[in-house]
Design an enzyme around this catalytic site. Structure first.
Site, short mmCIF file in Angstrom:
data_model
loop_
_atom_site.label_atom_id
_atom_site.label_comp_id
_atom_site.label_asym_id
_atom_site.label_seq_id
_atom_site.Cartn_x
_atom_site.Cartn_y
_atom_site.Cartn_z
N CYS A 99 -11.01 -3.49 -3.64
CA CYS A 99 -9.81 -4.52 -4.20
C CYS A 99 -10.40 -5.88 -4.62
O CYS A 99 -9.88 -6.27 -5.64
CB CYS A 99 -8.84 -4.89 -3.22
SG CYS A 99 -7.57 -3.38 -2.80
N GLU A 151 -3.03 -4.46 -3.14
CA GLU A 151 -3.46 -5.31 -4.08
C GLU A 151 -3.56 -4.45 -5.55
O GLU A 151 -2.80 -5.18 -6.63
CB GLU A 151 -4.84 -5.63 -3.99
CG GLU A 151 -4.96 -6.88 -2.71
CD GLU A 151 -5.14 -5.99 -1.49
OE1 GLU A 151 -4.85 -4.81 -1.32
OE2 GLU A 151 -5.92 -6.74 -0.68
N CYS A 208 -10.00 -5.36 0.79
CA CYS A 208 -11.18 -4.50 1.02
C CYS A 208 -12.00 -4.67 -0.24
O CYS A 208 -11.74 -5.31 -1.09
CB CYS A 208 -10.58 -2.94 1.12
SG CYS A 208 -10.23 -2.28 -0.40
N CYS A 213 -4.25 0.75 -2.39
CA CYS A 213 -4.08 -0.60 -1.41
C CYS A 213 -2.48 -1.46 -2.10
O CYS A 213 -2.31 -1.06 -3.15
CB CYS A 213 -5.40 -1.51 -1.48
SG CYS A 213 -6.66 -0.69 -0.40
N ASN A 270 0.94 -1.27 0.01
CA ASN A 270 0.04 0.01 -0.07
C ASN A 270 1.00 1.31 -0.03
O ASN A 270 1.93 1.25 0.70
CB ASN A 270 -1.07 -0.03 1.19
CG ASN A 270 -0.30 -0.10 2.50
OD1 ASN A 270 0.63 -1.08 2.65
ND2 ASN A 270 -0.99 0.22 3.63
N ILE A 271 0.39 2.33 -0.71
CA ILE A 271 1.15 3.56 -0.82
C ILE A 271 0.25 4.58 -0.60
O ILE A 271 -0.79 5.17 -1.37
CB ILE A 271 1.57 3.66 -2.30
CG1 ILE A 271 2.71 2.31 -2.69
CG2 ILE A 271 2.62 5.05 -2.34
CD1 ILE A 271 3.05 2.51 -3.97
N GLU A 272 0.40 5.35 0.61
CA GLU A 272 -0.49 6.48 1.11
C GLU A 272 -0.19 7.61 0.56
O GLU A 272 1.15 7.66 0.02
CB GLU A 272 -0.83 6.19 2.53
CG GLU A 272 -1.22 4.67 3.11
CD GLU A 272 -1.38 4.63 4.23
OE1 GLU A 272 -0.95 5.52 5.35
OE2 GLU A 272 -2.03 3.47 4.74
N1 THU Z 1 -5.22 -1.66 2.82
C1 THU Z 1 -4.62 -2.51 1.65
O1 THU Z 1 -3.61 -2.34 1.36
N2 THU Z 1 -5.35 -3.57 1.20
C2 THU Z 1 -6.46 -4.00 1.62
O2 THU Z 1 -7.22 -4.70 1.25
C3 THU Z 1 -6.89 -3.32 3.13
C4 THU Z 1 -6.43 -1.80 3.44
C5 THU Z 1 -4.50 -0.71 3.10
C6 THU Z 1 -5.18 0.81 2.58
C7 THU Z 1 -4.50 1.75 3.71
O3 THU Z 1 -3.30 2.26 3.11
C8 THU Z 1 -4.42 0.97 5.08
O4 THU Z 1 -4.39 -0.48 4.61
C9 THU Z 1 -5.25 1.01 6.01
O5 THU Z 1 -6.58 0.91 5.26
#
Ligand code: THU
Length: 135
Positions: A93, A59, A90, A57, A46-48
């Site tokens: 995804c 995925e 999620c 996310c 994941n890259i925020e």
């Molecule tokens: N996140 C994912 O990378 N994949 C998922 O399926 C669930 C959530 C990440 C998104 C965000 O950066 C962090 O988890 C918290 O929600």
């Protein structure tokens, strides 16, 4: 490759990817790894973003790597989150994965020791949005 060593390889790739997550806001690193129809493993994290909705996310990072690397279909996929054993993809995804998966594509839910549960795409996203009307 045996099913067990294939799962282990994907788990290890997802865990390594999780180590590369850019998650300074949620502090919730996630890693994913796809084995594609070309046999290659494509990892993602994941890259925020400081503008929160702009992050994404693990995925979709892995899906992007797969498409750019020449893979076209997801054969199996592992997901790991250090703060949530058996973290499932999620909702958004699930739809993104389903675009490149089949009903029997295997999704591996992990904890820090390895793959703990296997679900199929059909179990993960029943009644997925799909239609031949578009395209
Ligand atoms: N996140 C994912 O990378 N994949 C998922 O399926 C669930 C959530 C990440 C998104 C965000 O950066 C962090 O988890 C918290 O929600």
């Amino acid at each position: 490759m045996s099913a067990q060593s294939s799962q282990k390889e994907l788990f290890e790739a997802a865990r390594e990817a999780m180590g590369k997550a850019h998650a300074p806001y949620s502090k919730f690193p996630v890693g994913a790894a796809i084995r594609a129809d070309d046999g290659k493993v494509y990892p993602g994290a994941n890259i925020e973003n400081i503008s929160f909705p702009q992050g994404w996310c693990a995925e979709p990072t892995a899906i992007g790597a797969m498409i750019m690397g020449g893979g076209r279909k997801i054969v199996e996929l592992a997901v790991i989150a250090e703060k949530l054993p058996l973290c499932t993809p999620c909702g958004g995804c699930r739809q993104k994965i389903s675009e490149f998966a089949s009903a029997d594509t295997r999704i591996y839910l992990c904890d820090d020791a390895g793959v703990q549960k296997t679900v199929t795409m059909a179990e993960l996203l029943p009644y997925a949005f799909e239609t031949d009307v578009i395209g």
